[in-house]
Every structure is written in structure tokens, then in C-alpha cells.
Design a protein around this motif. Sequence first.
Motif, short mmCIF file in Angstrom:
data_model
loop_
_atom_site.label_atom_id
_atom_site.label_comp_id
_atom_site.label_asym_id
_atom_site.label_seq_id
_atom_site.Cartn_x
_atom_site.Cartn_y
_atom_site.Cartn_z
N LEU A 2 -11.12 -13.45 -10.75
CA LEU A 2 -12.58 -13.34 -10.87
C LEU A 2 -13.01 -11.93 -10.51
CD1 LEU A 2 -13.33 -16.66 -8.92
CD2 LEU A 2 -12.79 -16.37 -11.35
N GLY A 3 -13.58 -11.23 -11.49
CA GLY A 3 -14.01 -9.84 -11.27
C GLY A 3 -13.10 -8.89 -12.01
N LEU A 4 -13.57 -8.43 -13.17
CA LEU A 4 -12.74 -7.58 -14.04
C LEU A 4 -13.37 -6.19 -14.15
CD1 LEU A 4 -12.07 -10.23 -16.83
CD2 LEU A 4 -10.56 -9.63 -14.90
N GLY A 5 -13.67 -5.58 -13.00
CA GLY A 5 -14.13 -4.20 -12.98
C GLY A 5 -12.94 -3.27 -13.15
N ALA A 6 -13.13 -2.03 -12.73
CA ALA A 6 -12.08 -1.02 -12.92
C ALA A 6 -10.76 -1.45 -12.27
CB ALA A 6 -12.55 0.31 -12.33
N MET A 7 -10.83 -2.01 -11.09
CA MET A 7 -9.61 -2.44 -10.38
C MET A 7 -9.15 -3.81 -10.87
SD MET A 7 -8.72 -0.07 -8.17
CE MET A 7 -7.72 -0.85 -6.90
N GLY A 8 -10.08 -4.76 -10.92
CA GLY A 8 -9.72 -6.14 -11.23
C GLY A 8 -9.08 -6.30 -12.59
N ALA A 9 -9.60 -5.59 -13.59
CA ALA A 9 -9.03 -5.72 -14.95
C ALA A 9 -7.57 -5.31 -14.96
CB ALA A 9 -9.84 -4.88 -15.93
N ARG A 10 -7.27 -4.24 -14.24
CA ARG A 10 -5.87 -3.76 -14.20
C ARG A 10 -4.98 -4.73 -13.43
NH1 ARG A 10 -9.23 0.55 -14.84
NH2 ARG A 10 -8.40 2.39 -15.92
#
Length: 289
Positions: free
Chosen positions: A7-15
Motif C-alpha cells: 500500500l503506497g506506490l510513491g517514489a520508494m513504494g513503487a520500487r
Amino acid sequence: MSKVAFLGLGAMGARMAANLVRAGHAVTVWNRSPAATADLTALGATAASSPRAAAAGADFVITMVADDAASRAVWLDDRTGALGGLGKDAVAIECSTVSPAWATQLAAVVTATGAGFLEAPVVGSLPQAQDGKLIILGGGGRDAFDRAQPVLAPLAAAIHHVGPVGRGAVMKLAVNGLLGIQLAAWAEMMGFLGRAGFDGAAALDVLTTLPVASPAAAGYARLMQAGDFAVRFPVDLMAKDFRYATQAADALKSDTPVADATLSVLERAREAGHGAENVSALIRLYTGR
Ligand code: NAP
């Protein structure tokens, strides 16, 4: 292989989520702005319509969002929160940089359902997230820490158990405290050297070879000198970390004059309109560029 909700696909989460898919886990993803799920579904993840839907049936539920308020919304929203879907045999893993107070509160709510809880804030930025080379600072019971290993391993070069819940957040805030204090100092001194007539690049060729230059500070100093403010870790998130660090220190009656001063520099940068820029933009306070 496990069923993982991310849950949470920002710059860090997506990677990070991409590395879990590549490791062979069955990953269900959710993000507040749904467009961010497209790259992950193309890799083989499944998109869910809410944190609750993503968490249903998952062995592990991992969150990587901006701050305490985001974490609270994702976990505890009455209608859509992940807690509503969390099974009692699952482990909830909070990877966001949150305050120790919130990590502790969240742990209490999660463990009251029978599920396991681990805080797992990460050290490292986008390249380390991309390459699965983050350093994880685990806080929680040994059981949750041990159970989480299969989903933390694809994300990390090292996974430390630093103590009970709250300790991971404190250590993460201390790490960013050490980084942010250095960056505020480097920006200020580079401004000083510039005013004294130094060529910035030539000055850095000397300064970055000296024992006072940590590898992290030297790297950011080069970005400052190059005027590279492309966002990796923004001023806004660093300011949030300093707010959490100074609040947590206050609660412990731990004096933080240098962190307080650094927070005021970060707030000045935000007021000047640089909040969404990389933290290297602190140099702009001194150069006007
Ligand atoms: P980011 O790119 O700004 O992503 C933030 C994420 O949080 C996005 O998915 C965003 O959703 C979500 N979010 C924000 N407010 C929300 C809310 N109220 N409800 C639900 N979701 C919300 O930040 P990041 O760089 O990935 O950082 C994520 C966390 O890792 C932060 O705690 C940060 O301090 C920490 N961290 C960052 C770095 C780094 O180098 N960037 C390194 C270590 C740790 P939307 O897409 O809808 O906006």
C-alpha cells in the motif's frame, strides 16, 4: 511464496513493490492515486480498490506512505482501512518513516486484532530501493521480525532488529537527523565559500577529499553545486522527519539545539517554495539560484 499487499506506490513504494513481484510473491497493490498501479500491474501485480480489499487474504500487508496522517488513513479509515481486511495470521509491516508515537499506537491497534506487527523504516533512497539494497531498521517482537524475513529480504541489503516497536522509528529519525544536519551545514558553508569568491566546483574538489566530508554529504554537495534539484528525497519529507525527531526528543526531555536549527532552515526552504524539490535545494537559500 507469500500473498503480499503493498500500500503506497510513491517514489520508494513503487520500487519496493516491484522487487517483491520480481521475487515471485503474489503482490496486490493499492495507491491513493490509482494511476500509480499501472506499472506494477504490467509487472504482474494485481490492483485493489482499497487498502481493505488489498489486505483481505494477505499474509503480509506492507505500507510505504508519506507520514503519520497517511499511515493512519491507510490503516484505520472506517470504511477502507487495511485493518478491516487484515487476517489474524497476517503480519502488518509499516515501512514509512513515521513518528515513534504513531508506530507504537498503530502496533497496539494491530496486535489487538491478533495479527503481528513490525515497524520497518528504511535507510537508503531511490537507487537502493530500486536495487533491493535498502537497510531496514526493524522494531517489534522477534516473532514478527522473523516471520517478515521472506518479504523484507528482496528489499534489503541488511535487516537489523533494533528493539521493540518505536525503536525503529527513533533510529530512522536519528539517521535522517544526522543526514539533514550535515546537508544544512554544507549548504551554508558552500554559500559562505561562494560569497568569499571561490569557484564552487573547485572548492568541492578539495573539500570532498577531506575527512570531514561523509560520503552522503559529499554526494549531496555535488548535487547542490550542479544545481540538481530533481526530486529523490524532498525538503518536505526531511522537514517532516525533523518535526517528528524534535517532538520525540522533547517528549524524552532530550535537548536538540542543532536539530531545531536545522528544522528552521528546512522550514525557510519550504516557505521559499522549495518544499517539493530535492533536499539539495537547501543551497538555494544561499545562492538565490
Ligand atoms: P512520495 O513519493 O511522496 O510518496 C508518498 C506516498 O504516500 C504516495 O503513494 C502517496 O499517494 C501516499 N500518500 C500521501 N498522503 C496520503 C494519504 N493521506 N493517504 C494515502 N496515501 C497517501 O514519498 P516517498 O519518497 O516514496 O517516501 C515514502 C516514505 O518513505 C516517507 O515516509 C519517506 O519519509 C520515507 N523515505 C523516503 C526516502 C526517499 O529517499 N525518498 C528514503 C527513505 C525513506 P499519492 O500517490 O496518491 O500521492
